[in-house]
Design a protein around this motif. Sequence first.
Motif, PDB file in Angstrom:
ATOM      1  N   ASP A  88       0.857  -1.184   0.000  1.00  0.00           N
ATOM      2  CA  ASP A  88       0.000   0.000   0.000  1.00  0.00           C
ATOM      3  C   ASP A  88       0.896   1.238   0.000  1.00  0.00           C
ATOM      4  OD1 ASP A  88      -1.899   1.946   0.268  1.00  0.00           O
ATOM      5  OD2 ASP A  88      -2.559   1.366   2.277  1.00  0.00           O
ATOM      6  N   ILE A  89       0.923   1.929  -1.138  1.00  0.00           N
ATOM      7  CA  ILE A  89       1.770   3.115  -1.248  1.00  0.00           C
ATOM      8  C   ILE A  89       0.976   4.351  -1.651  1.00  0.00           C
ATOM      9  CG2 ILE A  89       3.876   1.827  -1.769  1.00  0.00           C
ATOM     10  CD1 ILE A  89       3.399   2.305  -4.716  1.00  0.00           C
ATOM     11  N   ALA A  90      -0.322   4.168  -1.890  1.00  0.00           N
ATOM     12  CA  ALA A  90      -1.138   5.265  -2.416  1.00  0.00           C
ATOM     13  C   ALA A  90      -1.224   6.459  -1.462  1.00  0.00           C
ATOM     14  CB  ALA A  90      -2.543   4.764  -2.748  1.00  0.00           C
ATOM     15  N   GLY A  91      -1.213   6.186  -0.170  1.00  0.00           N
ATOM     16  CA  GLY A  91      -1.375   7.263   0.806  1.00  0.00           C
ATOM     17  C   GLY A  91      -0.099   7.991   1.159  1.00  0.00           C
ATOM     18  N   GLY A  92       1.015   7.604   0.527  1.00  0.00           N
ATOM     19  CA  GLY A  92       2.288   8.237   0.832  1.00  0.00           C
ATOM     20  C   GLY A  92       2.946   7.643   2.056  1.00  0.00           C
ATOM     21  N   SER A  93       4.054   8.220   2.451  1.00  0.00           N
ATOM     22  CA  SER A  93       4.836   7.716   3.579  1.00  0.00           C
ATOM     23  C   SER A  93       4.065   7.929   4.891  1.00  0.00           C
ATOM     24  CB  SER A  93       6.182   8.442   3.640  1.00  0.00           C
ATOM     25  OG  SER A  93       6.948   7.987   4.721  1.00  0.00           O
ATOM     26  N   PRO A  94       4.101   6.925   5.800  1.00  0.00           N
ATOM     27  CA  PRO A  94       4.799   5.640   5.720  1.00  0.00           C
ATOM     28  C   PRO A  94       4.058   4.644   4.821  1.00  0.00           C
ATOM     29  CG  PRO A  94       3.609   5.767   7.786  1.00  0.00           C
ATOM     30  CD  PRO A  94       3.451   7.113   7.117  1.00  0.00           C
ATOM     31  N   PHE A  95       4.839   3.740   4.243  1.00  0.00           N
ATOM     32  CA  PHE A  95       4.317   2.745   3.322  1.00  0.00           C
ATOM     33  C   PHE A  95       4.142   1.412   4.045  1.00  0.00           C
ATOM     34  CE2 PHE A  95       7.161   5.716   1.088  1.00  0.00           C
ATOM     35  CZ  PHE A  95       6.214   6.360   0.299  1.00  0.00           C
ATOM     36  N   ARG A  96       3.211   0.611   3.557  1.00  0.00           N
ATOM     37  CA  ARG A  96       2.901  -0.669   4.198  1.00  0.00           C
ATOM     38  C   ARG A  96       3.031  -1.801   3.198  1.00  0.00           C
ATOM     39  NH1 ARG A  96      -1.700  -3.728   4.263  1.00  0.00           N
ATOM     40  NH2 ARG A  96      -2.010  -5.128   6.053  1.00  0.00           N
TER      41      ARG A  96
END
Length: 326
Positions: A88-96
């Motif tokens: 999951d990178i869509a929301g920006g940092s931090p990434f999951r």
Amino acid sequence: MATHRTKMLIIGSGPAGLSAAIYGARAMMEPIVVQGIQPGGQLTITTEVENYPGFADVIQGPWLMEQMQKQAEHVGTRMMWDTIVDIDIAGGSPFRAVGDGGDEYIADTLIIATGAQAKWLGVPGEQELGGKGVSACATCDGFFFRGKKVAVIGGGNTAVEEALYLTNHSDDVTLIHRRDELRSEKILQERLFKSDKITPMWNKTVERFVAGEDGTLSKLVLKDTQTGEKSELEVDGAFVAIGHAPATELFKGKLPMDGGGYLEVEPGTPKTSIPGVFACGDVMDHTYRQAVTAAGTGCMAALDAEKFLATLDFAAVMPAVEEAAE
């Protein structure tokens, strides 16, 4: 199942990923490397390596990757025997990211170094003779066939470029293509047809790679695509050049890719379209695909990740500083 927190998560453990880890660890980012399904990358299935800087004598690919991993661990990298299956990178940092065993990884920066794999024909003898006359990289292995008879299989840019390169080492290069015309760029075709060292062989497919008495490649069994007639071609080396497949399935719909499936980055950098996410090595490089260039982009990714993290830290400190000033 466990949760792992890090300033830098690196997916992939080839030269790009481990170089990024070395630089990231030295910057006190405490990187985690998730090794994936092929720890060490393509070099672990490469026998002799003669073109990696720093070694006067021929070295073994697995040994080189072992040394890179030890160096990365020595300076503070944590290696994980896991494969990322969701991210999951869509929301920006931090990434999951989530591993196939359920472990979760939370990271301030993400470096993608998943690499690419050469496409193979999938015919008998191909796998067994890998490193014994059959290769997918003329730049890597052409030197070992100096003065010998070699063949290139394919008809696109990669195949023509490989054939032209091999003329530096061999005066007898055969280009085997399943059609009666090439798919490569016209300028490359012109260079190939002008060479007196390259013989095109049209409307042929390779049905089998055959070993000689010494266990190395001795000939190819060919089939005519129009008549079905079979023939044999004696060669010392064969280079499969039908393209590469970057390991980007995990990022489809999440990051921009080019027509070949390679991750797109800002020209001259490893930066993807999402701040804090970087791509390095063969997963974003469809031109060079060398261990040394992969290592270089891994270094670049780590340095840029360090800068990105510094901007996050600065942004977090600024509100507190402004409040204290009031």
